[in-house]
Scaffold this active site. Sequence first.
Site, PDB file in Angstrom:
ATOM      1  N   TYR A 109     -10.298   5.808   5.219  1.00 51.33           N
ATOM      2  CA  TYR A 109     -11.321   6.230   3.637  1.00 51.33           C
ATOM      3  C   TYR A 109     -12.537   6.428   4.014  1.00 51.33           C
ATOM      4  CZ  TYR A 109      -7.465   2.338   2.026  1.00 51.33           C
ATOM      5  OH  TYR A 109      -5.887   2.493   2.275  1.00 51.33           O
ATOM      6  N   ARG A 153       1.025   6.298   6.263  1.00 53.21           N
ATOM      7  CA  ARG A 153       2.391   7.005   6.086  1.00 53.21           C
ATOM      8  C   ARG A 153       3.696   7.275   6.848  1.00 53.21           C
ATOM      9  NH1 ARG A 153       2.195   7.372   0.335  1.00 53.21           N
ATOM     10  NH2 ARG A 153      -0.162   7.002  -0.878  1.00 53.21           N
ATOM     11  N   SER A 196       2.808   0.920   5.709  1.00 55.24           N
ATOM     12  CA  SER A 196       2.871   1.305   4.537  1.00 55.24           C
ATOM     13  C   SER A 196       3.572   2.372   4.296  1.00 55.24           C
ATOM     14  CB  SER A 196       1.083   1.341   4.194  1.00 55.24           C
ATOM     15  OG  SER A 196       0.512   1.429   2.917  1.00 55.24           O
ATOM     16  N   GLN A 241       2.649  -2.974   3.381  1.00 56.33           N
ATOM     17  CA  GLN A 241       2.000  -2.545   2.732  1.00 56.33           C
ATOM     18  C   GLN A 241       2.301  -1.227   1.212  1.00 56.33           C
ATOM     19  OE1 GLN A 241      -2.100  -1.009   2.027  1.00 56.33           O
ATOM     20  NE2 GLN A 241      -2.123  -2.159   3.750  1.00 56.33           N
ATOM     21  N   LEU A 279      -4.330  -3.332  -9.400  1.00 56.96           N
ATOM     22  CA  LEU A 279      -4.826  -3.674 -10.965  1.00 56.96           C
ATOM     23  C   LEU A 279      -4.230  -1.752 -11.080  1.00 56.96           C
ATOM     24  CD1 LEU A 279      -8.138  -4.937 -10.805  1.00 56.96           C
ATOM     25  CD2 LEU A 279      -6.193  -6.473 -11.122  1.00 56.96           C
TER      26      LEU A 279
HETATM   27  P1  NAP Z   1      -7.359  -2.028  -7.838  1.00 59.07           P
HETATM   28  O1  NAP Z   1      -7.797  -3.397  -7.413  1.00 59.07           O
HETATM   29  O2  NAP Z   1      -6.401  -1.654  -8.839  1.00 59.07           O
HETATM   30  O3  NAP Z   1      -8.753  -0.878  -7.981  1.00 59.07           O
HETATM   31  C1  NAP Z   1      -9.713  -0.545  -8.462  1.00 59.07           C
HETATM   32  C2  NAP Z   1     -10.636  -0.013  -9.294  1.00 59.07           C
HETATM   33  O4  NAP Z   1     -10.563  -1.115 -10.248  1.00 59.07           O
HETATM   34  C3  NAP Z   1     -11.711  -0.051  -8.690  1.00 59.07           C
HETATM   35  O5  NAP Z   1     -12.738   0.985  -8.915  1.00 59.07           O
HETATM   36  C4  NAP Z   1     -12.568  -1.668  -9.232  1.00 59.07           C
HETATM   37  O6  NAP Z   1     -13.771  -0.456  -9.688  1.00 59.07           O
HETATM   38  C5  NAP Z   1     -12.099  -1.414 -10.644  1.00 59.07           C
HETATM   39  N1  NAP Z   1     -12.201  -2.342 -11.185  1.00 59.07           N
HETATM   40  C6  NAP Z   1     -11.671  -3.480 -10.847  1.00 59.07           C
HETATM   41  N2  NAP Z   1     -11.790  -4.620 -11.417  1.00 59.07           N
HETATM   42  C7  NAP Z   1     -12.368  -3.931 -12.581  1.00 59.07           C
HETATM   43  C8  NAP Z   1     -12.497  -5.093 -13.908  1.00 59.07           C
HETATM   44  N3  NAP Z   1     -12.795  -6.265 -14.907  1.00 59.07           N
HETATM   45  N4  NAP Z   1     -12.983  -3.484 -15.408  1.00 59.07           N
HETATM   46  C9  NAP Z   1     -13.311  -2.375 -15.021  1.00 59.07           C
HETATM   47  N5  NAP Z   1     -13.329  -1.713 -13.209  1.00 59.07           N
HETATM   48  C10 NAP Z   1     -12.579  -2.619 -12.305  1.00 59.07           C
HETATM   49  O7  NAP Z   1      -7.560  -1.686  -5.986  1.00 59.07           O
HETATM   50  P2  NAP Z   1      -7.356   0.249  -5.502  1.00 59.07           P
HETATM   51  O8  NAP Z   1      -9.212  -0.159  -4.833  1.00 59.07           O
HETATM   52  O9  NAP Z   1      -7.104   1.112  -5.748  1.00 59.07           O
HETATM   53  O10 NAP Z   1      -6.791  -0.586  -3.893  1.00 59.07           O
HETATM   54  C11 NAP Z   1      -7.474  -1.490  -3.117  1.00 59.07           C
HETATM   55  C12 NAP Z   1      -7.362  -1.545  -1.862  1.00 59.07           C
HETATM   56  O11 NAP Z   1      -5.257  -1.516  -1.939  1.00 59.07           O
HETATM   57  C13 NAP Z   1      -7.840  -0.220  -0.929  1.00 59.07           C
HETATM   58  O12 NAP Z   1      -9.009  -1.262  -0.678  1.00 59.07           O
HETATM   59  C14 NAP Z   1      -7.058  -0.438   0.091  1.00 59.07           C
HETATM   60  O13 NAP Z   1      -7.508  -0.943   0.695  1.00 59.07           O
HETATM   61  C15 NAP Z   1      -6.141  -0.625  -0.252  1.00 59.07           C
HETATM   62  N6  NAP Z   1      -4.800   1.023  -0.882  1.00 59.07           N
HETATM   63  C16 NAP Z   1      -3.991   1.140   0.081  1.00 59.07           C
HETATM   64  C17 NAP Z   1      -3.254   2.326   0.369  1.00 59.07           C
HETATM   65  C18 NAP Z   1      -2.301   2.705   1.175  1.00 59.07           C
HETATM   66  O14 NAP Z   1      -1.609   4.210   0.955  1.00 59.07           O
HETATM   67  N7  NAP Z   1      -2.127   1.543   2.010  1.00 59.07           N
HETATM   68  C19 NAP Z   1      -3.486   2.644  -0.931  1.00 59.07           C
HETATM   69  C20 NAP Z   1      -4.640   3.103  -1.808  1.00 59.07           C
HETATM   70  C21 NAP Z   1      -5.293   2.299  -1.400  1.00 59.07           C
HETATM   71  P3  NAP Z   1     -15.306  -1.839  -9.233  1.00 59.07           P
HETATM   72  O15 NAP Z   1     -15.379  -1.751  -7.917  1.00 59.07           O
HETATM   73  O16 NAP Z   1     -16.482  -1.111  -9.857  1.00 59.07           O
HETATM   74  O17 NAP Z   1     -15.346  -3.181  -9.309  1.00 59.07           O
END
Ligand code: NAP
Length: 304
Positions: A61, A134, A163, A185, A217
Amino acid sequence: MSLLPLPPVSRALGTSSLTVSPLAWGMWRLAENGRTATEAATLVHAALEAGITLLDTADIYGFDGHAGFGDAEALLGDVLRAEPALRDRMVLASKGGILPPLPYDQSTAYLNAAIEASLKRLRVDCIDLWQIHRPDILAHPHEVARTLDSAVAAGKIRALGVSNFTIHQTAALQHFLGQPLATTQPEISPLRIACFENGELDQAMMLGLTPLAWSPLGGGRIAMPETARDKAVAAALDAVAAPLGISRTVAAYSWVIAHPAGIIPIVGSQNAARIAEAATATTVQWSRTDWYAVLVAARGEKLP
Ligand code: NAP
């Protein structure tokens, strides 16, 4: 109409002795936008004060395709250096096994080096949950299992997770491990519904793994729907959110939580107010009718 149960106040991570909140907070995006350690600390506090105790990061990350590998872990390490007492308030999860420019490396030498490097960047003696990010198709699961068992025996890691593994990859690794995997995950959201029907969650329930949902999301598309499908899913969530006076995103988290596998959504927002709001998802109960209406919107066709 009977409603699906609310989540417990805290959940065990698999069959491990670690207990965590029903939501996690993720740091994939923590090192973006030149965020300082002080700003990062504000977000860590926002999560902890909202009752979110599972914090998920990864060694990759911060990597932007060219540079930044380790930056999100290092930023959290800076937060922990400034406030060491925070360490005891969180269950710290990280991941490794993706090595740019190689896709994946789970050789013993690489995994051992990756775990050591994460410990150093995070400035901790032990990572509570260490996950293979992965699968490395070129690593034999027996060798991977031996390496991970040794890291646990050495006290560097408390519990293990995977994951983005297929059910067969998870089963093969579990077969060789000397201890139960605690977590899996996959990507899960109202827009990413494959695991509800492809056996991944059934396997998690069978093996007692806690599923951690990445991008709950859809990377933000639930909040800002783009395609016709996104919009149909958003409308099905809004149909529940509006009468309850909650946001669509809270409805989305609670929809994921309502599944019987005890899924923990990893909140990806790096906005303190949104992290706090996300934690209210534990109070939202779904009816079967409404839950399936979201699934059907995501499928784009009726269930049989
Ligand atoms: P997500 O919750 O699906 O998306 C987060 C994004 O949505 C952020 O850019 C956020 O912006 C935006 N967002 C949230 N609420 C919002 C709202 N009300 N209005 C507009 N935009 C909004 O999660 P993600 O960040 O993609 O992933 C979450 C976590 O999953 C990561 O931090 C990581 O720990 C994990 N992950 C794991 C893998 C894997 O391969 N294992 C891959 C991807 C992610 P703001 O920050 O501005 O709120």
